[in-house]
Design a protein around this motif. Structure first.
Motif, PDB file in Angstrom:
ATOM      1  N   GLU A  29       0.193   4.485  -8.470  1.00 44.15           N
ATOM      2  CA  GLU A  29      -0.540   3.436  -7.998  1.00 44.15           C
ATOM      3  C   GLU A  29       0.136   2.597  -6.997  1.00 44.15           C
ATOM      4  OE1 GLU A  29      -3.352   1.406 -11.112  1.00 44.15           O
ATOM      5  OE2 GLU A  29      -1.215   1.323 -11.694  1.00 44.15           O
ATOM      6  N   THR A  30      -0.273   1.800  -5.974  1.00 44.59           N
ATOM      7  CA  THR A  30       0.615   1.265  -5.191  1.00 44.59           C
ATOM      8  C   THR A  30       0.530  -0.326  -5.972  1.00 44.59           C
ATOM      9  OG1 THR A  30      -1.490   0.557  -4.011  1.00 44.59           O
ATOM     10  CG2 THR A  30      -0.482   2.222  -2.928  1.00 44.59           C
ATOM     11  N   ASP A  71       2.809   4.266  -1.816  1.00 45.14           N
ATOM     12  CA  ASP A  71       2.794   4.842  -3.120  1.00 45.14           C
ATOM     13  C   ASP A  71       4.159   5.444  -3.500  1.00 45.14           C
ATOM     14  OD1 ASP A  71       3.089   7.272  -1.490  1.00 45.14           O
ATOM     15  OD2 ASP A  71       1.200   8.102  -2.026  1.00 45.14           O
ATOM     16  N   ASP A 124       0.903  -1.268   0.119  1.00 41.97           N
ATOM     17  CA  ASP A 124       0.098   0.243  -0.039  1.00 41.97           C
ATOM     18  C   ASP A 124       0.731   1.160   0.083  1.00 41.97           C
ATOM     19  OD1 ASP A 124      -2.637  -1.263   0.060  1.00 41.97           O
ATOM     20  OD2 ASP A 124      -2.020  -1.927   2.196  1.00 41.97           O
ATOM     21  N   ASP A 156      -3.008  -1.732  -5.901  1.00 35.74           N
ATOM     22  CA  ASP A 156      -3.892  -1.102  -6.803  1.00 35.74           C
ATOM     23  C   ASP A 156      -3.695  -1.787  -8.017  1.00 35.74           C
ATOM     24  OD1 ASP A 156      -4.572   0.780  -5.414  1.00 35.74           O
ATOM     25  OD2 ASP A 156      -3.264   2.342  -5.885  1.00 35.74           O
TER      26      ASP A 156
END
Length: 207
Positions: A122-123, A115, A113, A126
């Motif tokens: 996006e992580t 970034d 999570d 994601d």
């Protein structure tokens, strides 16, 4: 039997520009187009004739690679944004040196999570949340031989989705791959195992 061939797009203009890729959308270079043809020929050697589906990221460097494969197999390409590379947010299209100076690597306790300190990036989670359902939907289709054209970072998550590795277990996962690589995945009909037959092969490309 299900055979899935995952291709990383060939050389793109942003590689020569020294710019960050991600969702920055550039075409293939002249070498990239040649390597895409060579990749298509290698896939034909591996697959032969018969029914084949081709799925691709909609970014031009991937769709251009997929188009070369489609011409060789005389099959259409199904494009989707779900197979895109990870987005680097505001870093996309900037010099790689800019990203290197601003990038914050993910800590061991927040691999999914984080970034990376880049606005709009996006992580890993994601990316996984769009890639995993996409791969599942592709594999569930009845066609026995499928080709996916994607990107270097995304390749790892395509393989993870294929292997049914839970998203929460992918934080440290990485399968490095050069441009134009071919990864061969296979599910057998008896044991239903999902094997990695070959990983990121580039023996078909000139060096």
């Amino acid at each position: 039997m299900k055979d899935l061939f995952v291709v990383t797009h060939t050389e793109s203009v942003h590689h020569l520009e020294g710019k960050v890729g991600g969702w920055y959308d550039t075409d293939l270079t002249a070498r990239g187009r040649q390597d895409a043809e060579a990749t298509a020929e290698r896939l034909m050697d591996l697959i032969g004739g018969g029914d084949v589906e081709i799925h691709s990221s909609d970014l031009r460097r991937a769709s251009g690679t997929a188009d070369a494969i489609a011409r060789r197999f005389q099959r259409p390409v199904m494009e989707t944004a779900d197979l895109r590379e990870i987005s680097y947010g505001v870093a996309g299209g900037r010099p790689q040196a800019w990203l290197d100076a601003h990038y914050s690597p993910a800590p061991d306790d927040n691999r999914l999570d984080h970034d990376c300190g880049i606005e709009g990036a996006e992580t890993r989670r994601d990316v996984a949340l769009r890639v995993f359902p996409c791969v599942d939907a592709i594999v569930e289709r009845p066609c026995g031989t499928q080709i996916i054209v994607t990107h270097g970072f995304t390749l790892t998550l395509v393989i993870a989705a294929w292997m049914k590795i839970p998203i929460d277990a992918t934080g440290f996962l990485s399968f490095p791959a050069k441009s134009g690589s071919i990864t061969h995945l296979r599910r057998d009909d008896f044991f239903r195992n999902r094997a990695v037959v070959s990983l990121a092969d580039v023996s078909h490309l000139r060096h």
